[in-house]
Design a protein around this motif. Structure first.
Motif, PDB file in Angstrom:
ATOM      1  N   LEU A 148       8.511  40.068 -37.349  1.00 52.72           N
ATOM      2  CA  LEU A 148       7.672  40.228 -35.691  1.00 52.72           C
ATOM      3  C   LEU A 148       6.812  41.100 -36.417  1.00 52.72           C
ATOM      4  CD1 LEU A 148      10.532  43.581 -34.893  1.00 52.72           C
ATOM      5  CD2 LEU A 148       9.706  41.448 -33.731  1.00 52.72           C
ATOM      6  N   VAL A 149       5.363  40.939 -35.555  1.00 51.78           N
ATOM      7  CA  VAL A 149       4.133  41.461 -35.372  1.00 51.78           C
ATOM      8  C   VAL A 149       3.392  42.813 -34.914  1.00 51.78           C
ATOM      9  CG1 VAL A 149       1.683  40.322 -34.979  1.00 51.78           C
ATOM     10  CG2 VAL A 149       3.213  38.662 -35.313  1.00 51.78           C
ATOM     11  N   VAL A 150       3.106  43.564 -35.832  1.00 56.46           N
ATOM     12  CA  VAL A 150       2.569  45.077 -36.408  1.00 56.46           C
ATOM     13  C   VAL A 150       1.319  45.084 -35.851  1.00 56.46           C
ATOM     14  CG1 VAL A 150       2.800  45.586 -38.328  1.00 56.46           C
ATOM     15  CG2 VAL A 150       2.970  46.811 -36.187  1.00 56.46           C
ATOM     16  N   GLN A 151       0.813  45.269 -34.699  1.00 53.58           N
ATOM     17  CA  GLN A 151      -1.030  45.572 -34.961  1.00 53.58           C
ATOM     18  C   GLN A 151      -1.052  47.160 -33.806  1.00 53.58           C
ATOM     19  OE1 GLN A 151      -1.968  42.903 -31.008  1.00 53.58           O
ATOM     20  NE2 GLN A 151      -3.493  44.302 -30.492  1.00 53.58           N
ATOM     21  N   VAL A 167      -0.384  51.449 -30.108  1.00 48.75           N
ATOM     22  CA  VAL A 167       0.744  50.216 -31.398  1.00 48.75           C
ATOM     23  C   VAL A 167       1.470  49.425 -30.224  1.00 48.75           C
ATOM     24  CG1 VAL A 167       2.910  50.467 -32.784  1.00 48.75           C
ATOM     25  CG2 VAL A 167       0.809  52.531 -32.409  1.00 48.75           C
ATOM     26  N   ALA A 168       1.498  47.994 -31.021  1.00 50.07           N
ATOM     27  CA  ALA A 168       1.795  46.805 -30.188  1.00 50.07           C
ATOM     28  C   ALA A 168       2.829  46.055 -30.819  1.00 50.07           C
ATOM     29  CB  ALA A 168       0.827  45.970 -29.632  1.00 50.07           C
ATOM     30  N   VAL A 169       4.122  46.015 -31.251  1.00 50.06           N
ATOM     31  CA  VAL A 169       4.972  45.394 -31.346  1.00 50.06           C
ATOM     32  C   VAL A 169       5.576  44.028 -30.994  1.00 50.06           C
ATOM     33  CG1 VAL A 169       7.082  45.443 -32.846  1.00 50.06           C
ATOM     34  CG2 VAL A 169       5.656  47.536 -33.092  1.00 50.06           C
ATOM     35  N   HIS A 170       4.935  43.210 -31.695  1.00 47.70           N
ATOM     36  CA  HIS A 170       5.522  41.735 -30.476  1.00 47.70           C
ATOM     37  C   HIS A 170       6.250  41.105 -31.157  1.00 47.70           C
ATOM     38  CE1 HIS A 170       5.201  37.998 -28.539  1.00 47.70           C
ATOM     39  NE2 HIS A 170       4.665  36.697 -29.376  1.00 47.70           N
ATOM     40  N   ASN A 171       7.556  40.794 -30.209  1.00 41.10           N
ATOM     41  CA  ASN A 171       9.141  39.915 -30.597  1.00 41.10           C
ATOM     42  C   ASN A 171       8.579  38.093 -30.548  1.00 41.10           C
ATOM     43  OD1 ASN A 171      11.098  38.699 -32.059  1.00 41.10           O
ATOM     44  ND2 ASN A 171      12.532  39.464 -30.782  1.00 41.10           N
ATOM     45  N   PRO A 172       7.808  37.984 -32.015  1.00 44.10           N
ATOM     46  CA  PRO A 172       7.749  36.254 -31.740  1.00 44.10           C
ATOM     47  C   PRO A 172       9.171  35.142 -31.605  1.00 44.10           C
ATOM     48  CG  PRO A 172       7.703  36.421 -33.335  1.00 44.10           C
ATOM     49  CD  PRO A 172       8.041  37.871 -33.214  1.00 44.10           C
TER      50      PRO A 172
END
Length: 604
Positions: A148-151, A167-172
């Motif tokens: 995951l990409v955490v921002q 906060v944004a948590v992205h599942n690519p």
């Protein structure tokens, strides 16, 4: 900025095959901590040194972040009063409380991954300023356990009484991924500190039992953590549409944390007043610096994971603000209502806290990088696992020595050198054709990470047929140990240690396996042949004392206990020191305070 710090040191070359230990099985519990290795090369000799820091400030607050140490929010000062709102630890002292071992107390820690203090808690994150009308600091990284990409976007809008963190948590990935998040907020604990939340019930966990639903604050009043007899967690049953939690001292001054509704979980953790709890406080922060934690998470408890669909991004906004409560000792319902009103006023005054504004800066590009994280995001982008993004760029110039062998696998089809662990679907596919010991070793690690234990053992068996390498021997040994075969693990680890006697983590695993296999005399023989520095390490001396007791060499154990045994990497909840003491001196003896790390008060 200058901080007193004991460095966590280099990462162990031995990747973590064991799954994290949790009391209750849950959807999303990973089969191991792969691809990560332990951070366990620290001592207890901190020195003052420069640490990268980034500061945000407006007319009302000053926030300091440590991008080189997991992006930790280290300080939040109310400029009107000069009060520090967080537990700003006088020392950064690693201890064995995290999923990869090293962890330190203080500030606000971001936790993504699985139950426990996250894998990047002592690792660097990327940090950059966002293209925005006022300063917005972006901290981001590629988290390799979940892919995951955490921002984390932090800002202090002009005139704002609250630090705003989006906060944004992205599942690519195309598949659903289990996700876990908790913001762990350390605040000072005074004798009169009180913790309030919009809940009348909580799930209580007391280290000696499983979760139990109780009334909160109940009787006696649990909202005063300094009165607890033992360490405990309270996971609140939140009833407010705007979740919040607050901690205030006896004068009513403290911190209010609120969030948008996605971050619905709230927790209180305290060490209690038992001798062991007091010892842990001193171990982590030194004398006279007690703290507790108020926390916020995606699920109700930290034993749960939520399904994040493929190609999906979850966002939420958190605020951190000073709180002045006129009557902090009022009856709980009255004090709670006063905080509820303060949280409502804050939300009305700041449109950035509304649901539709959560993640307002998520897609904005970064304007200027101020700190470099790892090269793993860049490698995953090169492998096709991450799209190009101006919001979270992972440029090629972050690629380093650790990523170089894997670039060779991508571009040339072979894996040169002795690479550190990388796992994931693309890498598994590339490694399936491996024929050399090194490729087969990493094929086994990738299979293990998917839960295919028999496939992993077969790959390692093929690797050993090519070369008796200590990394392969150790991996196969660990698989046997996890499967309950201590005897087989000890045989393989002894061979591995003979080939690599200077790798201290391997020494520790070998000694542990020999003792578990009922071979304490062999463990003592190994200790006697160690390099003096390795033999003097606290963990090695603990294992020597245990082996000596099991082998009937009581005088040897007694000498170690009398000289003073300090184990820098003692695990949270580990009872090795008190067990050793009582096994040698008897249960009726008095346990010295220096050896008392018991999480629960001993029963009479």
């Amino acid at each position: 900025m200058k901080l007193t710090i004991a460095d966590a040191g280099p990462v162990s070359p031995l990747p973590i095959l064991r799954p994290p230990a949790v009391p209750i099985a849950d959807f999303g519990h990973p089969p191991s901590m792969l691809p990560y290795g332990r951070r366990d090369s620290y001592g207890r000799d901190p020195v003052e040194r420069e640490v990268p820091a980034v500061t945000l400030e407006n007319e009302r607050l000053r926030a300091v972040f440590l991008p080189g140490l997991g992006g930790r929010l280290w300080s939040l000062v109310d400029l009107a009063t000069g009060r520090e709102l967080l537990h700003r630890n006088p020392v950064i002292q690693p201890a064995n409380l995290a999923l990869r071992d090293a962890w330190f107390a203080g500030g606000v820690e971001w936790n993504l991954g699985t139950t426990g203090h996250w894998a990047l808690t002592c690792d660097p994150l990327h940090a950059a300023w966002v293209d925005a009308p006022y300063p917005v600091l972006r901290l981001y990284e590629y988290e390799r356990l979940r892919g995951l990409v955490v921002q984390i976007d932090a800002s202090l809008p002009p005139g704002s009484p609250a630090l705003v963190v989006s906060v944004a948590v992205h599942n690519p990935r195309p598949e659903t991924v289990p996700v876990y998040w908790w913001s762990n907020i350390a605040v000072p604990q005074t004798p009169g500190t009180r913790v309030l939340a919009p809940a009348a019930q909580a799930d209580h966990f007391g280290y000696a039992q499983r979760l139990t639903t109780v009334a909160y604050p109940g009787e006696p009043d649990s909202s005063y953590p300094a009165t607890w007899s033992e360490a405990a967690d309270y996971f609140f049953h939140i009833t407010s549409d705007t979740p919040w939690i607050a901690a205030v001292d006896a004068e009513g001054h403290g911190l209010l944390h609120t969030s948008t509704s996605r971050l619905k979980g709230r927790k209180l953790f305290g060490w209690g007043t038992s001798p062991g709890g007091a010892r842990w406080q001193q171990w982590l922060s030194g004398p006279g610096a007690p703290y507790l934690e108020i926390q916020a998470g995606l699920a109700r408890t930290q034993l749960q994971h939520l399904p994040l669909p493929g190609g999906t991004t979850w966002t939420w906004t958190e605020t951190y603000s000073p709180l002045a409560l006129p009557h902090p000792d009022a009856p709980y319902d009255r004090a709670r209502a006063a905080v509820e009103a303060a949280a409502g006023t804050l939300a009305l005054a700041h449109p950035s806290l509304s649901e539709h504004a959560a993640g307002a800066w998520t897609d904005r590009p970064v304007a200027e990088a101020v700190h470099r994280g790892s090269g793993w995001g860049a490698l995953e982008r090169r492998a096709g696992g991450l799209p190009e993004s101006s919001a979270t760029p992972f440029p090629d110039d972050t690629l380093g020595e650790e990523q170089t062998p894997w670039l060779a696998l991508l571009e040339e089809g072979g894996l040169p050198g002795e690479a550190v662990c990388v796992v994931g679907p693309r890498w598994l596919s590339l490694l399936r054709g491996a024929a050399d010991w090194h490729g087969l070793y990493h094929l086994g690690l990738n299979l293990w990470a998917t839960g295919d234990r028999s496939g992993a053992q077969a790959a390692w068996g093929r690797a050993l047929a090519e070369r008796r390498h200590p990394l392969v021997l150790r991996a196969l040994a660990e698989s046997h140990r996890i499967g309950g075969d201590d005897a087989a693990a000890a045989v393989l680890l002894l061979e591995a240690h003979t080939l690599a006697p200077a790798v201290r983590p391997l020494t520790v695993e070998t000694l542990s396996a020999l003792i578990a296999a009922g071979r304490p005399a062999d463990a003592l023989a190994l200790v006697d042949g160690l390099d003096p520095d390795d033999r003097a390490h606290g963990r090695t001396r603990l294992l020597e004392a245990q082996a000596a007791l099991a082998a009937g060499e009581r005088a040897r154990t007694g000498r170690i206990l009398e000289e003073g045994l300090v184990v820098p990497d003692l695990r949270e909840g580990e009872d090795a020191l008190d067990d050793l003491w009582f096994a040698y001196h008897g249960r009726d003896s008095e346990l010295p305070a220096a050896y008392d790390f018991r999480m629960s008060r001993p029963r009479g």
